[in-house]
Write an enzyme that holds these catalytic residues in place. Sequence first.
Site, short mmCIF file in Angstrom:
data_model
loop_
_atom_site.label_atom_id
_atom_site.label_comp_id
_atom_site.label_asym_id
_atom_site.label_seq_id
_atom_site.Cartn_x
_atom_site.Cartn_y
_atom_site.Cartn_z
N GLY A 144 59.08 24.89 37.59
CA GLY A 144 58.90 25.89 36.54
C GLY A 144 58.66 25.34 35.15
NE ARG A 154 54.86 32.42 51.13
CZ ARG A 154 54.84 31.78 52.29
NH1 ARG A 154 55.01 30.48 52.35
NH2 ARG A 154 54.63 32.44 53.41
CB ILE A 155 48.05 33.01 50.18
CG1 ILE A 155 47.65 31.54 49.98
CG2 ILE A 155 46.82 33.90 50.22
CD1 ILE A 155 46.87 30.95 51.12
CG HIS A 174 43.54 25.70 39.93
ND1 HIS A 174 44.19 25.62 41.14
CD2 HIS A 174 42.51 24.82 39.99
CE1 HIS A 174 43.56 24.75 41.91
NE2 HIS A 174 42.54 24.25 41.24
CG ASP A 193 37.24 35.03 47.08
OD1 ASP A 193 37.72 35.34 48.19
OD2 ASP A 193 36.02 35.04 46.83
CG ASP A 246 42.90 28.16 43.12
OD1 ASP A 246 43.85 28.73 42.57
OD2 ASP A 246 43.05 27.25 43.96
#
Length: 195
Positions: A14, A94-95, A112, A146, A148
């Site tokens: 974090g 997690r996706i 990212h 989608d 990133d």
Amino acid sequence: MSRKRVAVLISGRGSNMTALIAAAKRADYPAEIALVVSNRPDAGGLATAQHEGIATEVVDHKPFGKDRAAFENAIQAVLERHRIDIVCLAGFMRILTGDFVNRWYGRMLNIHPALLPAFKGLDTHRRALDAGVAEHGATVHLVVPDMDSGPILLQGSVIVRPGDTETDLAARVLAVEHRIYPEALKMLAEGRFAP
Ligand code: GRF
């Protein structure tokens, strides 16, 4: 104007969350970090958030097995309970399903560690070194189904130096992340970003 209520979703240490908390302490910052949510009970960032007096919630993904929708419903319930306006993903591993992402479109950010659209996915620093790029960096973008992808709010770059290791590069990019994420959240909270 009232400050936007932000939830930061984490899975680990974090440090981006910490940067957002620090920025939001400024009286003129347009958002407050109202909640930190982790999918991992052992995420290091939870203790940091508690120490800062910020509400924390753990929504462990494990009991939900493959039922992503049920896991996300649990997260959604927590976000609603805390009257959250904006979600910041910060190392949340997690996706998320299209349903959840679309529900938050325009109100959910991700950071990212690469200059998107280059190096989507994992191991970005190693892949940047392998590719021999001269410049690398970080991107804050709106989350879309989608991974990133999605409209970019801000990017920051670093020069790749001869002899850089993955660790060297990761540290320099992380410093950029800590600078651009609070700035991007400010843009979104002030309505200065219209995708
Ligand atoms: C950061 O590099 C972020 O870009 C990526 O995951 C890492 C999280 O680090 N999505 P931290 O938990 O914010 O320190």
